[in-house]
Design a protein around this motif. Structure first.
Motif, PDB file in Angstrom:
ATOM      1  N   VAL A  92       0.798  -1.217   0.000  1.00 32.86           N
ATOM      2  CA  VAL A  92       0.000   0.000   0.000  1.00 32.86           C
ATOM      3  C   VAL A  92       0.836   1.276   0.000  1.00 32.86           C
ATOM      4  CG1 VAL A  92      -2.036  -1.048   1.048  1.00 32.86           C
ATOM      5  CG2 VAL A  92      -0.258  -0.105   2.519  1.00 32.86           C
ATOM      6  N   THR A  93       2.101   1.186   0.397  1.00 31.52           N
ATOM      7  CA  THR A  93       2.927   2.396   0.398  1.00 31.52           C
ATOM      8  C   THR A  93       3.225   2.886  -1.019  1.00 31.52           C
ATOM      9  OG1 THR A  93       5.013   1.161   0.490  1.00 31.52           O
ATOM     10  CG2 THR A  93       3.998   1.746   2.583  1.00 31.52           C
ATOM     11  N   LYS A  94       2.939   2.055  -2.034  1.00 23.12           N
ATOM     12  CA  LYS A  94       3.106   2.493  -3.413  1.00 23.12           C
ATOM     13  C   LYS A  94       2.148   3.633  -3.765  1.00 23.12           C
ATOM     14  CE  LYS A  94       3.852  -0.234  -6.802  1.00 23.12           C
ATOM     15  NZ  LYS A  94       3.680  -1.282  -7.846  1.00 23.12           N
ATOM     16  N   LEU A  95       1.143   3.857  -2.926  1.00 22.96           N
ATOM     17  CA  LEU A  95       0.162   4.909  -3.180  1.00 22.96           C
ATOM     18  C   LEU A  95       0.733   6.298  -2.906  1.00 22.96           C
ATOM     19  CD1 LEU A  95      -2.883   3.240  -1.388  1.00 22.96           C
ATOM     20  CD2 LEU A  95      -2.312   3.128  -3.810  1.00 22.96           C
ATOM     21  N   LEU A  96       1.762   6.385  -2.079  1.00 23.37           N
ATOM     22  CA  LEU A  96       2.326   7.685  -1.721  1.00 23.37           C
ATOM     23  C   LEU A  96       2.817   8.423  -2.964  1.00 23.37           C
ATOM     24  CD1 LEU A  96       4.299   6.695   1.498  1.00 23.37           C
ATOM     25  CD2 LEU A  96       2.242   8.123   1.383  1.00 23.37           C
TER      26      LEU A  96
END
Length: 210
Positions: free
Chosen positions: A106-110
């Motif tokens: 989910v950190t790929k959303l940053l």
């Protein structure tokens, strides 16, 4: 519109409608107990925040204009029926394969831009608040202004920071401190099991925003 929050502090509501936005913050709340429709459930939560670069306000005189912020909590699950997965599929404009969902980080959303639809609702105390009703990828030909706030991540793996935690609003800080992960972090003898965090994506990149 100016609205009084449950704490009594007045704040301006984000205008209802469609907004260009960019994800800039992700906080892993951890595994907590929540009551849903009268049933107590154990849920692993993540809080995701977006800045709205076309809705600028002066919150601190010394900082000048800054974008308004909107946040939403999700259960950290990529199950085919999970709200987070459906939300992300709407954002990316394509469904996940089971293989993609299994390893999605989910950190790929940053830093990723999007279009948010914001609506106004009322709390149980009758106060108005802004919330996200839907999300979509950026329309072709439209660009999102450069990111203003630095990307921020807080988790129990490599981003645990007690100093940052103490600066969070009380309602976030208190929720984190009630989590299984936090108790285990500060009290190693705490033996309750915790839900595994979402794994890092090791697949080849595609032409989707994430």
């Amino acid at each position: 519109m100016i609205n009084a929050t449950d704490s009594g502090v007045k704040r301006e509501l984000i205008p209802a409608g469609n907004h260009v936005a960019r994800c800039y913050s992700m906080i892993h709340i951890g595994t907590v107990m929540e009551t849903i429709l009268g049933e107590v459930k154990r849920m692993n939560k993540v809080r995701i925040s977006w800045e709205l670069p076309t809705e600028l306000r002066v919150f601190h005189e010394d900082k000048g204009e800054q974008p308004m912020i909107i946040s939403q909590e999700f259960t950290l699950s990529m199950h085919e029926k999970a709200t987070l997965r459906k939300f992300l599929e709407s954002w990316r404009g394509a469904a996940f394969t089971e293989a993609e969902a299994k390893v999605f980080d989910v950190t790929k959303l940053l830093g990723v831009p999007c279009m948010l639809s914001v609506i106004h609702k009322k709390t149980t105390k009758g106060n108005d608040y802004s919330t996200i009703s839907s999300i979509a990828s950026m329309p072709k030909g439209m660009t999102c202004p450069p990111q203003v706030n630095p990307s921020f991540e807080w988790n129990y793996e490599d981003k645990f920071n007690q100093v940052s935690l103490e600066e969070f609003p009380d309602f976030i800080k208190d929720k984190i401190k009630s989590s299984e992960e936090y108790k285990k972090m500060i009290m190693p003898e705490h033996t309750e099991s915790v839900t595994d965090p979402a794994p890092v994506n090791g697949e080849e990149p595609n032409d989707l925003p994430f």
